[in-house]
Design a protein around this motif. Structure first.
Motif, PDB file in Angstrom:
ATOM      1  N   PHE A  93       0.985   4.312  -2.670  1.00 15.88           N
ATOM      2  CA  PHE A  93       0.778   5.700  -2.267  1.00 15.88           C
ATOM      3  C   PHE A  93       1.853   6.599  -2.846  1.00 15.88           C
ATOM      4  O   PHE A  93       1.594   7.734  -3.254  1.00 15.88           O
ATOM      5  N   GLU A  94       3.086   6.100  -2.864  1.00 17.59           N
ATOM      6  CA  GLU A  94       4.194   6.892  -3.390  1.00 17.59           C
ATOM      7  C   GLU A  94       4.046   7.117  -4.889  1.00 17.59           C
ATOM      8  O   GLU A  94       4.417   8.172  -5.416  1.00 17.59           O
ATOM      9  N   GLN A  95       3.504   6.129  -5.580  1.00 11.47           N
ATOM     10  CA  GLN A  95       3.345   6.231  -7.032  1.00 11.47           C
ATOM     11  C   GLN A  95       2.054   6.943  -7.420  1.00 11.47           C
ATOM     12  O   GLN A  95       1.999   7.632  -8.438  1.00 11.47           O
ATOM     13  N   TRP A  96       1.012   6.766  -6.612  1.00  8.90           N
ATOM     14  CA  TRP A  96      -0.311   7.320  -6.926  1.00  8.90           C
ATOM     15  C   TRP A  96      -0.829   8.048  -5.697  1.00  8.90           C
ATOM     16  O   TRP A  96      -1.789   7.620  -5.064  1.00  8.90           O
ATOM     17  N   ARG A  97      -0.212   9.148  -5.334  1.00 13.95           N
ATOM     18  CA  ARG A  97      -0.520   9.833  -4.074  1.00 13.95           C
ATOM     19  C   ARG A  97      -1.942  10.362  -4.008  1.00 13.95           C
ATOM     20  O   ARG A  97      -2.476  10.592  -2.937  1.00 13.95           O
ATOM     21  N   GLN A 120       0.823  -1.199   0.000  1.00 13.59           N
ATOM     22  CA  GLN A 120       0.000   0.000   0.000  1.00 13.59           C
ATOM     23  C   GLN A 120       0.864   1.259   0.000  1.00 13.59           C
ATOM     24  O   GLN A 120       0.602   2.215  -0.737  1.00 13.59           O
ATOM     25  N   THR A 121       1.908   1.264   0.822  1.00 15.09           N
ATOM     26  CA  THR A 121       2.808   2.424   0.893  1.00 15.09           C
ATOM     27  C   THR A 121       3.468   2.690  -0.451  1.00 15.09           C
ATOM     28  O   THR A 121       3.586   3.844  -0.884  1.00 15.09           O
ATOM     29  N   ARG A 122       3.872   1.624  -1.128  1.00 19.62           N
ATOM     30  CA  ARG A 122       4.503   1.786  -2.445  1.00 19.62           C
ATOM     31  C   ARG A 122       3.531   2.395  -3.443  1.00 19.62           C
ATOM     32  O   ARG A 122       3.901   3.281  -4.224  1.00 19.62           O
ATOM     33  N   THR A 177      -6.005   6.105   5.842  1.00 20.11           N
ATOM     34  CA  THR A 177      -6.022   7.209   4.880  1.00 20.11           C
ATOM     35  C   THR A 177      -7.402   7.279   4.251  1.00 20.11           C
ATOM     36  O   THR A 177      -7.809   6.390   3.508  1.00 20.11           O
ATOM     37  N   TRP A 190      -5.045   0.343  -3.915  1.00 16.56           N
ATOM     38  CA  TRP A 190      -4.597  -0.958  -3.428  1.00 16.56           C
ATOM     39  C   TRP A 190      -5.748  -1.940  -3.195  1.00 16.56           C
ATOM     40  O   TRP A 190      -5.518  -3.129  -2.938  1.00 16.56           O
TER      41      TRP A 190
END
Length: 264
Positions: free
Chosen positions: A71-75, A67-69, A104, A81
């Motif tokens: 978020f970094e790509q698709w903020r 999920q974090t990855r 979030t 996810w």
């Protein structure tokens, strides 16, 4: 004679149609049985995957890292996810039971807001309000989220007059003991609602305001604040200077169109 022949042909045609419909029904039953078998076989296949045999805690950490990855790509797409819920029952079960995956909140997906608020338990929340196509939907979203303001860690608010009225109606003063970062966008010169102006946010360290009056938030400003951005700000420079002087830990400062008179 002709009438008898027509009757015979009609009977033959109806009989043929009946036979074909029975065949279609038989095939449909076979397809349904095969579909059930396919689902069972896929479930067995998924159950044999190594990742499914991992302890719940380990699998939850893997899902959080994924999920974090994303978020970094698709903020700006927090729920991208969610497709993992449809991979297998095991991942779905772990995801639904992991509150951290749901902290979030993206009001752009109103159908998921209530679910996310529930599944996030009592954990701190990150909420970003953006423009919604329907005014009624936007107010409904704020009605869902405002009762959880005390859980907010990061909040981005799009403040309209309707939202301001709602804030004042729900709470005389917002309580935000966990809030560290606040971003407020004022729409069409909306005034700061009293509930926000007297908000209790002892941990607030980052504030960004687009429009509005920073001086009106004087009671909210903390000496521990490290980041401040003011855009299209109407206050007098001397008032700003007084408040800024009280922020000794300020490391990041952006002032854009803040003076009533640019020469001042």
């Amino acid at each position: 004679m002709a009438s008898s022949t027509c009757g015979d042909e009609r009977d033959i045609l109806e009989h043929e149609i009946d036979l074909r419909m029975r065949k279609i029904s038989t095939h449909a039953e076979e397809i349904a049985k095969l579909s059930t078998q396919v689902v069972l076989l896929k479930s067995r296949m998924n159950a044999a995957l190594p990742i499914v045999k991992l302890p719940t805690e380990v699998l939850a950490e893997i899902l959080l890292a994924y999920q974090t990855r994303l978020f970094e790509q698709w903020r700006f797409v927090p729920y991208r996810w969610l497709h993992i819920l449809h991979i297998c029952a095991r991942r779905r079960q772990v995801a639904l039971g992991c509150p951290r995956l749901w902290t979030t909140i993206d009001p752009a997906h109103p159908e998921l807001v209530a679910t996310a608020l529930k599944l996030s338990g009592r954990l701190p929340l990150i909420i970003q309000f953006r423009a919604t196509p329907n005014r009624k939907d936007q107010l409904q979203l704020y009605k869902l989220v405002l009762p959880h303001f005390s859980r907010m860690l990061v909040a981005s608010i799009r403040l309209t007059s309707d939202v301001g009225t709602l804030i004042n109606a729900q709470q005389a003063s917002l309580e935000a003991p966990l809030l560290e970062k606040l971003d407020i966008s004022f729409v069409h010169g909306t005034a700061i609602p009293a509930g926000l102006a007297t908000m209790s946010a002892p941990r607030l360290s980052e504030l960004c305001m687009k429009g509005g009056n920073f001086v009106a938030l004087e009671s909210v400003v903390r000496t521990t604040m490290t980041s401040l951005e003011l855009h299209d700000h109407p206050s007098h420079p001397s008032q700003l200077a007084k408040l800024l002087h009280a922020l000794p830990l300020l490391r990041h400062l952006v002032l854009q169109n803040v003076a009533q008179n640019p020469r001042e």
